[in-house]
Design a protein around this motif. Sequence first.
Motif, short mmCIF file in Angstrom:
data_model
loop_
_atom_site.label_atom_id
_atom_site.label_comp_id
_atom_site.label_asym_id
_atom_site.label_seq_id
_atom_site.Cartn_x
_atom_site.Cartn_y
_atom_site.Cartn_z
N TYR A 183 1.12 -1.05 0.06
CA TYR A 183 -0.05 0.09 -0.03
C TYR A 183 0.71 1.18 -0.16
CZ TYR A 183 -3.59 3.70 1.49
OH TYR A 183 -4.53 4.52 1.72
N VAL A 237 0.92 4.03 -2.85
CA VAL A 237 0.24 5.04 -3.14
C VAL A 237 1.50 6.46 -2.47
CG1 VAL A 237 -0.92 6.27 -1.05
CG2 VAL A 237 -2.16 4.13 -1.73
N GLU A 238 1.97 5.95 -2.30
CA GLU A 238 2.71 7.05 -2.17
C GLU A 238 4.27 7.55 -2.55
OE1 GLU A 238 2.63 6.65 3.57
OE2 GLU A 238 4.04 6.79 2.51
N ASN A 294 2.32 7.95 -6.43
CA ASN A 294 0.82 8.36 -6.24
C ASN A 294 -0.36 7.55 -6.78
OD1 ASN A 294 2.18 10.54 -5.57
ND2 ASN A 294 3.28 11.25 -7.64
N ASN A 339 -2.94 3.68 -6.52
CA ASN A 339 -3.99 3.24 -5.67
C ASN A 339 -4.30 1.99 -5.10
OD1 ASN A 339 -5.96 3.55 -3.07
ND2 ASN A 339 -7.51 4.01 -4.83
#
Length: 573
Positions: free
Chosen positions: A537, A541-542, A545, A547
Motif C-alpha cells: 500500500y 500510494v505514497e 501516486n 491506489n
Amino acid sequence: MLNQEQITADIAYQSTVNNQQFLTIFENALETNNQQKRDLLRAELYTLFSDKYKELLKRGVLQYHFVFPDNTVFLRFHKVSKYGDNLTNIRSDFKYVNETKKVIRGFAQGRTAHAFRNVYPIFNKDKKHLGAIEISFSSEYLQDNFTNVANIHTHFLVCKSIFDAKAWKRDHLVVQYSQSIEHDKYMISMPKSHTKDEYHVLVEQKVKGIKSIIKQKVSKGKPFAIYNIDNSINDSADVISFLPIHNNINKEILAWIVSYEKDDFIKVTINNTNYIRIILFIGLLILFYFIYKTLNQKQKLEEAVNIKTAELKDLNENLEQKIIIEVAKSKEIETKLFQSDKMVSMGEMIGNIAHQWRQPLSAISTGATGIIAKKEYGILTDEALLEACGNINKHAQYLSQTIDDFRNYIKGDREKKVFSLKNDIDSFLHLIEGSSKKEVIEIIVDIDEEIAIDGYPNELVQCFINIYNNAKDAFHEQEIGLKYIFITSEIIDNEIKIYIKDNAGGIDENIIHKIFEPYFTTKHKMQGTGLGLHMTYTLIVEGMNGNIEVHNRTYDYNQTIYTGAEFIITLPR
C-alpha cells in the motif's frame, strides 16, 4: 543424470545388437548343448567386446551382462569366471524382459551389487528372441556426478531387507556395505571416495539430534528435506535431503539417495528470529513492570494524580518535539521491518532459484554427454549436433536471465523511470518461478504489452511478490486443489489498471478492510509481521501516486465457478 546414464546405455545396446558377429556367436551358444563349444563361444564374445567394456567402465557402467531366454547366465564381463547360474528367482528384471520381450529400467539388487539397471531383449535379424542384455550403472557413479556437476555430497543407503543379513560381509561383493548412521534399517554402500571412519566422522555430527525425525519421515516413503544447525561453524546449517529409489517392477522402496548441502541463510534467519523474540520478551517485561507499578500505586492516588498532572504539563510543553521524535522512531522501526520482510522473501527466492537451476544444469550436462557419446560411436549428425548445441544455449540463456532478474531485484535502486509493465511482470514471474512450480500454482497473464509506466520498477515487482505471497499462504490455509492466479490490465481514461486475482476462497468480509493496516495479519504471530500488504500500500500510494484496493470476486473459468480475492492497482498514465 539418470537420463544421461540411459542415453549411454541405449547407445551401448544399439551398438551391441547391431553387431552381426555378436548375434552369430550368441545364437550359436544358445543352440548348442556342447559345453566345450559354448565355452569357446563365450571366450570369443569376451574377446570381441573386451575393448568396448573398458570404454563402458570409464562411463560408469558397472555390469555388461548376457543371459539366455531361460535366465541362465552366458557371460558376465564384470566377473567372467561366474556363468551358467540361473537368475530366475534372483533377478526379476531379467525374468520380466525374457517373458515380455520389453525393455525395463530401474534400481535392483543382484547377487553381488545393487545398480541402476537397463535390461534389453536380444533378437536376431529374423526377430527370433535370443535372450537379454544388461547394462547397469553403480550408485557411486551417480554420486560422483552429483559431486562434480552440482558440488553436492551424497550417500546411498540400501535397505537390509533386499538381501540376507550377512550379505554385506561377503568378500566377493562388487559393492561393500556398512551400517548406516542415518537409519538402522539401511546399509550405506561404501564408495572409494571415503572410508568407513571418514563416513562416521562426517555424518555423526550432521544427524545428531534428528535421527528420530529422519526415521519417522523415511517410514512415510516420500522425498523430504530437513535441516540441522552446525554450531561448530558460524552462521551455517546442513540441509539433508532424502530421495527414495523404487524397485523397477513392484515399486517397493529399496534405497535412498541422501544429499548434504551447507546453507548459511537458515541459521541467520533463526538467529534474527531469536533476537526479535528476546526484544519482544524484554518489552513485555517492561510493560508488566509498569502495570505492576501502576497497580501498586493505587493507594497513593492523590500523589499519583499530582505527578501525572505535572507530567501532562511537561508533555504539553514538549508535545510537538516528542511527536516528531516518536514518529521518526516509528518510521525507522517500520523501515527495518520492511527490510526484514524483503530479506525473508529473498531467502525463499534464493532457494527457489537453486531449485530452478537444477533442471537446466542437468539438461546442459546431458546434452554435452550425448554429443560426446554419439561422436565416439560415429553416429553424430550435423542436425543432432545443432539441435543439442541449441538446447544447451537455450538453457544457458535461461540461467543468465535468472541472474539478471535477481540482481535487479536485490539492487533495490530507487530510480524513477519509464518502464514496460510486461517486462516488470516477466521479471516478477521469473523470480517466483521456482516457488510457483513447487506449490503447483498456475499463473495466467493477459496484459496489454504496450503499457508503459512512469515509476519505480523494482518497487512494483516487490508489490507483485507481496500479493503473490498472500495468495500462496491462502492456498495453504484453504488446501485448494487447482490453484490459479490471474493477472490482467486495462487503460481507463488516464489511468492504468492492474488486476491480480486468485481462487483461494477470498478474504473474510469482517477483516478485508483492515488488511492494508500496519502489523495486521491473519496468520499466527510467529508466521508473519503483517507488513507485506501494508508495504505494498505504501509503495503504490505514497511512492507511485497510485491506489490499491481489494475485493472478493466470484467468477467462471473453464466452466467452473471460483471465488477469490482480487487486488486492483491503479497508477497514473
